[in-house]
Design a protein around this motif. Structure first.
Motif, PDB file in Angstrom:
ATOM      1  N   SER A  37      30.298  16.020  82.592  1.00  0.00           N
ATOM      2  CA  SER A  37      29.169  16.613  83.492  1.00  0.00           C
ATOM      3  C   SER A  37      29.160  17.957  83.225  1.00  0.00           C
ATOM      4  N   ILE A  38      30.091  18.679  82.865  1.00  0.00           N
ATOM      5  CA  ILE A  38      30.148  20.261  82.452  1.00  0.00           C
ATOM      6  C   ILE A  38      29.241  20.330  81.101  1.00  0.00           C
ATOM      7  N   ILE A  39      29.642  19.425  80.218  1.00  0.00           N
ATOM      8  CA  ILE A  39      28.940  19.589  78.923  1.00  0.00           C
ATOM      9  C   ILE A  39      27.372  19.348  79.015  1.00  0.00           C
ATOM     10  N   GLY A  40      27.230  18.569  80.100  1.00  0.00           N
ATOM     11  CA  GLY A  40      25.560  18.253  80.417  1.00  0.00           C
ATOM     12  C   GLY A  40      24.939  19.387  80.933  1.00  0.00           C
ATOM     13  N   LEU A  41      25.785  20.212  81.701  1.00  0.00           N
ATOM     14  CA  LEU A  41      25.095  21.302  82.370  1.00  0.00           C
ATOM     15  C   LEU A  41      24.871  22.276  81.256  1.00  0.00           C
ATOM     16  N   GLY A  42      25.582  22.392  80.150  1.00  0.00           N
ATOM     17  CA  GLY A  42      25.283  23.411  79.112  1.00  0.00           C
ATOM     18  C   GLY A  42      23.997  23.224  78.663  1.00  0.00           C
ATOM     19  N   PHE A  43      23.250  22.017  78.821  1.00  0.00           N
ATOM     20  CA  PHE A  43      21.811  21.899  78.183  1.00  0.00           C
ATOM     21  C   PHE A  43      20.691  22.681  78.970  1.00  0.00           C
ATOM     22  N   GLY A  44      21.343  22.952  80.240  1.00  0.00           N
ATOM     23  CA  GLY A  44      20.310  23.746  81.188  1.00  0.00           C
ATOM     24  C   GLY A  44      20.642  25.090  81.276  1.00  0.00           C
ATOM     25  N   ILE A  45      21.527  25.612  80.621  1.00  0.00           N
ATOM     26  CA  ILE A  45      21.917  26.961  80.545  1.00  0.00           C
ATOM     27  C   ILE A  45      21.180  27.731  79.301  1.00  0.00           C
ATOM     28  N   HIS A  46      20.109  28.749  79.686  1.00  0.00           N
ATOM     29  CA  HIS A  46      19.502  29.548  78.795  1.00  0.00           C
ATOM     30  C   HIS A  46      20.479  30.424  77.913  1.00  0.00           C
ATOM     31  N   LEU A  47      20.676  30.359  76.723  1.00  0.00           N
ATOM     32  CA  LEU A  47      21.485  31.255  75.974  1.00  0.00           C
ATOM     33  C   LEU A  47      21.438  32.865  76.344  1.00  0.00           C
TER      34      LEU A  47
END
Length: 286
Positions: A37-47
């Protein structure tokens, strides 16, 4: 819709009633789902936002990590908590709860009972934080960014950080996740320093791989912006999986685990937590 505190409470109720199947490894399942789930959250974080938030909070992160380790050690000695147990509680409070304890324990050759007491202590405080932090945040009228930063610093485990921040708002969730996982990277140097402190020969370190995959997901989303719709879908699903994780974590609590925490380690954990929570909140509000 069931939120994070409700999910944790439902799990606690099931565990207390004895309705959790004994043949299922609840903690192992929760840990695995938490990582995904944490890895999945990474897709929603703008660099760009992640870099901005991390750079703005680096001084506070470093100060609180090493300040917590020092103060935690002093409190542990004062309360006469077993040395390795006290250090594990301090490390868990300083960085990211159970993940930090799991990484530092083999680095100092901690025994199973020392590790379990530290984990139980941190878990009790984690559960409390999930409920009271959003309430305190609204009381002080913290902005989304302020609450996310505070949650990342003052709440132990990543699961509770994400749960509390998610209940506060999406911007708080972004800030909290970014700062918490940047903070979690300090597991590596802290585990190495701990090994030298305890002169643990032949000890090893277990670094959570989900941190690296989280960064990889964030970089992929930045490099391939055409998939934004898909990334946001993954982000929303991951938030719901996180709620499931908190339910499983609650279902893994037993009275035996809570009693094993003991009086002195719990007092150490509470004192250290109050200090880091109040000082970081005062700094954020200043």
């Amino acid at each position: 819709m069931i939120n994070s505190p409700m999910a944790l409470m439902f799990g606690l109720v099931l565990a207390t009633a004895g309705w959790v199947p004994h043949g299922v490894s609840i903690s192992a399942l929760a840990k695995k789902l938490l990582g995904w789930s944490i890895i999945g959250l990474g897709f929603g974080i703008h660099l760009e936002q992640a870099i901005q938030v991390s750079a703005a909070s680096i001084g506070l992160v470093l100060t609180t990590i090493f300040g917590t380790l020092f103060i935690g050690t002093m409190i542990g000695r004062w309360l006469k908590v077993e040395k390795k147990t006290g250090h594990l509680i301090a490390a868990g409070t300083a960085i990211c709860g159970g993940s930090a304890i799991a990484a530092v324990a083999p680095a100092i050759n901690a025994k199973d009972n020392q590790t379990s007491v530290a984990l139980a202590t941190i878990f009790v405080l984690n559960s409390i934080a999930l409920f009271i932090f959003p309430v305190i945040g609204h009381w002080f009228e913290l902005s989304q960014t302020q609450f996310g930063l505070w949650a990342a610093i003052a709440i132990h485990d990543t699961s509770s950080v994400v749960g509390a921040a998610g209940a506060y708002g999406d911007e708080a969730l972004m800030t909290a996740t970014t700062v918490k996982l940047a903070r979690a990277l300090w597991i590596i140097p802290v585990a190495m320093i701990s090994s030298m402190m305890f002169k643990a020969k032949g000890a090893g370190m277990k670094i959570p791989t989900f941190i690296l995959f989280y960064v990889a997901a964030m970089l992929f989303a930045w490099a391939v912006p055409a998939g934004e719709v898909i990334y946001q879908a993954i982000f929303q699903v991951s938030k719901q999986v996180m709620v499931l994780c908190l339910f499983l974590i609650g279902a893994g609590i037993t009275l035996k685990k809570l009693k094993e925490a003991g009086k002195q380690p719990l007092i150490q954990g509470v004192m250290l937590w109050v200090i880091i929570s109040s000082t970081s909140l005062a700094y954020i509000l200043s």
